[in-house]
Design a protein around this motif. Structure first.
Motif, PDB file in Angstrom:
ATOM      1  N   ASP A 143      -5.117 -35.905 -61.504  1.00 33.10           N
ATOM      2  CA  ASP A 143      -5.812 -34.857 -60.320  1.00 33.10           C
ATOM      3  C   ASP A 143      -6.322 -35.679 -59.174  1.00 33.10           C
ATOM      4  OD1 ASP A 143      -7.271 -33.175 -59.785  1.00 33.10           O
ATOM      5  OD2 ASP A 143      -8.155 -32.052 -61.579  1.00 33.10           O
ATOM      6  N   PRO A 144      -6.289 -34.849 -58.267  1.00 32.94           N
ATOM      7  CA  PRO A 144      -6.685 -35.480 -56.980  1.00 32.94           C
ATOM      8  C   PRO A 144      -8.520 -35.341 -57.139  1.00 32.94           C
ATOM      9  CG  PRO A 144      -5.454 -33.429 -55.747  1.00 32.94           C
ATOM     10  CD  PRO A 144      -5.398 -34.115 -57.450  1.00 32.94           C
ATOM     11  N   ILE A 177       0.433 -31.121 -54.656  1.00 36.05           N
ATOM     12  CA  ILE A 177       0.762 -30.835 -53.258  1.00 36.05           C
ATOM     13  C   ILE A 177       0.296 -29.303 -52.989  1.00 36.05           C
ATOM     14  CG2 ILE A 177       2.454 -30.687 -51.349  1.00 36.05           C
ATOM     15  CD1 ILE A 177       3.597 -32.806 -52.631  1.00 36.05           C
ATOM     16  N   ALA A 178       1.450 -28.712 -54.570  1.00 33.46           N
ATOM     17  CA  ALA A 178       1.075 -26.776 -53.957  1.00 33.46           C
ATOM     18  C   ALA A 178      -0.032 -26.312 -54.048  1.00 33.46           C
ATOM     19  CB  ALA A 178       2.743 -26.355 -54.931  1.00 33.46           C
ATOM     20  N   ASP A 179      -0.634 -27.004 -55.302  1.00 30.65           N
ATOM     21  CA  ASP A 179      -1.890 -25.697 -56.484  1.00 30.65           C
ATOM     22  C   ASP A 179      -3.340 -26.315 -55.761  1.00 30.65           C
ATOM     23  OD1 ASP A 179      -0.062 -24.099 -56.673  1.00 30.65           O
ATOM     24  OD2 ASP A 179       0.244 -24.716 -58.894  1.00 30.65           O
ATOM     25  N   HIS A 180      -3.534 -28.239 -55.536  1.00 26.99           N
ATOM     26  CA  HIS A 180      -4.883 -28.438 -55.011  1.00 26.99           C
ATOM     27  C   HIS A 180      -4.452 -29.224 -53.746  1.00 26.99           C
ATOM     28  CE1 HIS A 180      -4.087 -27.984 -59.394  1.00 26.99           C
ATOM     29  NE2 HIS A 180      -5.526 -27.703 -59.656  1.00 26.99           N
ATOM     30  N   ALA A 181      -4.317 -28.879 -52.271  1.00 26.37           N
ATOM     31  CA  ALA A 181      -3.979 -29.441 -51.333  1.00 26.37           C
ATOM     32  C   ALA A 181      -5.434 -29.717 -51.002  1.00 26.37           C
ATOM     33  CB  ALA A 181      -3.339 -27.752 -50.582  1.00 26.37           C
ATOM     34  N   LEU A 208       4.788 -31.983 -49.026  1.00 22.13           N
ATOM     35  CA  LEU A 208       3.292 -32.147 -47.873  1.00 22.13           C
ATOM     36  C   LEU A 208       3.499 -32.073 -46.537  1.00 22.13           C
ATOM     37  CD1 LEU A 208       0.547 -33.031 -49.002  1.00 22.13           C
ATOM     38  CD2 LEU A 208       2.012 -35.581 -49.075  1.00 22.13           C
ATOM     39  N   ALA A 209       4.306 -32.514 -45.770  1.00 18.12           N
ATOM     40  CA  ALA A 209       4.608 -31.918 -44.812  1.00 18.12           C
ATOM     41  C   ALA A 209       5.239 -30.680 -43.957  1.00 18.12           C
ATOM     42  CB  ALA A 209       5.611 -33.008 -44.151  1.00 18.12           C
ATOM     43  N   GLY A 210       5.551 -29.626 -45.043  1.00 23.29           N
ATOM     44  CA  GLY A 210       6.837 -28.542 -44.573  1.00 23.29           C
ATOM     45  C   GLY A 210       7.204 -28.283 -43.935  1.00 23.29           C
ATOM     46  N   GLU A 211       8.124 -30.007 -43.750  1.00 23.21           N
ATOM     47  CA  GLU A 211       8.974 -30.221 -43.354  1.00 23.21           C
ATOM     48  C   GLU A 211      10.154 -30.645 -43.553  1.00 23.21           C
ATOM     49  OE1 GLU A 211       9.258 -30.510 -39.321  1.00 23.21           O
ATOM     50  OE2 GLU A 211      11.590 -31.283 -39.988  1.00 23.21           O
TER      51      GLU A 211
END
Lengths: 319, 319
Positions: A124-125, A150-154, A177-180
């Protein structure tokens, strides 16, 4: 120089085309610590249950790993069940029993406070950020994460990324993470989120290090470095290969704390990470990495160099 | 020394996240010939329809490619329609109109008979075998194939494989041909079918050359050579990258016919193949490879070397 790693110490039940193991010792912190132990002292913070025996602990202590930060809790240890098929490029998760790991609250023993390198394995970040803030004097912070965070705890993850010297994740995570989808553009975007260096792991194809333009020790780098994986005839179990890579990579850097953090040093760290990952996959769990010799590791780095080196020679081309 | 390439000269209609092109010049022989033309004279055997204009032909002749072996037939040229999405690791075929290519019967012009290198692009293995038998004096035969021939024309393909010096295929084809998911074991099995060298292309991750133990010129090799792909921020259209790789690889070898076929030479050939493939993907169709300069190619090979080279230095490891 000592590395402090915070992450899972777990049991894995794994089925691959090469067989099946039940409750073998695993977890990101375990794989990382064993790999890094060939380079430098390692200290582990994690939590285990009553099923973690003296024998399991001895796997780490035999390698000189300091386990006093591994908390014993009532209940069972984190247990992951998964399988691989075909060319084993992706695990199919069959079960994730967090058990005592669900309420993991990392506590840093006083004796660990002087650790100079910190590896925040995939947890967990919020916990990653807390540990990092309690270790203000570390020379270098490296970390991992996964699609779930990445998806739910940005927002929580963003705080951690700003604190990282090196982020080590795989292709899919970098793209997410980058959406790329282009990995070079994705790397640029991830570096803009904070990490000074991004190591993208490509599974059976190796790994690429991308460097930000900001200074990083004395290294000013912009060109990436790409280390292909060693082609192996026996790939028995890929579980933990990424953590063994990270252990070799961070371990190598920590073992050279007296040196400048140069381009050469980071390239060699990639090579040693590649070597440790290659051993990881050759047997189930941590079996192979438990019993390496310095000669075997050096030999594998040399093999990596041999299979990738070519002498360029200018030739007349037909314009 | 001249290379003779036999294969498709076609039109491709391609959609990728970067745009869309309709009927751009393509085909395996075209991509191969353009890439190889920077290294050595190239001669093409193929068949086209009435839609293949003087302008299309000029794309090749401007590069000094000999097109007299391209037969003009009534009807339309081979036309492939496909699309790529996401990270563009795989094409989705939307249409394959073989047209005049369906009844292609390669005829070798007398002036081509002294070609010393032969590249059998992906066509019916019966035709590949026939062309090879009509060129008994070539110094080296290289070839490609695809899943369709592997699955349904195995016996015919087996005859071709026995004649090949180098087979260049992708991961999936190598695994399918060997019936083995581990790529190192698959390579061993494929080499046992005949080719002296197997180049396995890994798409965006590069390529690996596997060598049989049998002699191959003066090179006696067993350790593989792995060249990662160059990380590129602009990947516009991967169509033909494998053929451009082959063109660079075979072209480089043919340009060094006077040299021993050494380990060093084959490694450099892999590097030049990698460079040509990297240009291929940066624009649609053959656009980028049509207008390279010798300096650009040399520069890219140098970049490949820079992103893969590391200095090994023995370090004290903790046994």
């Amino acid at each position: 120089m000592a590395i402090l790693v915070v992450g899972s110490v777990a049991f894995d039940s794994i089925e691959t085309p090469h067989g099946k193991v039940d409750h073998c010792l695993g977890g990101a912190a375990t794989h990382f610590a064993l790999a890094a132990s060939y380079f430098t002292p390692v200290r582990v913070i994690g939590v285990v249950g009553k099923d973690f025996t003296a024998e399991h602990e001895a796997v780490m202590t035999r390698r000189g790993i300091d386990t006093k930060g591994i908390e014993r809790s009532n209940g069972l240890s984190f247990h992951w069940t998964g399988s691989y098929s075909g060319n084993m490029d992706a695990a199919k998760t069959l079960g994730t029993d967090l058990n005592v790991f669900e309420t993991f609250e990392p506590k840093i023993p006083d004796a660990y406070k002087d650790s100079e390198y910190l590896f925040l394995a995939n947890i967990d970040p919020v916990l990653q950020a807390r540990v990092r803030s309690e270790m203000p004097n570390v020379r270098m912070v490296c970390g991992d994460t996964m699609n779930y965070w990445i998806a739910d705890h940005a927002a929580n993850l963003a705080k951690v990324l700003r604190e990282l010297d090196v982020l080590l994740i795989n292709d899919g995570e970098a793209r997410m993470l980058a959406g790329e989808s282009n990995i070079v553009l994705a790397a640029e975007k991830v570096l803009a989120l904070g990490p000074k260096t991004l190591v993208v792991k490509h599974g059976e194809y190796g790994a690429t290090a991308f460097f930000s333009d900001r200074s990083f020790g004395n290294a000013k780098l912009s060109r990436p470095f790409r280390a292909p994986a060693l082609p192996l005839a026996e790939v028995v179990d890929p579980t933990g290969a990424g953590d063994s890579f990270a252990g070799g990579f961070v371990g190598y850097i920590a073992a050279h704390a007296e040196d400048e953090l140069s381009d050469d040093l980071l390239r060699r760290a990639m090579a040693y990470g590649t070597a440790m990952a290659s051993f990881n996959v050759q047997e189930f769990g941590t079996e192979r990495v438990q019993r390496l010799t310095p000669e075997e590791i050096a030999q594998r780095v040399s093999e990596l160099q041999q299979i990738t080196t070519f002498e360029d020679a200018p030739i007349p081309l037909r314009g």
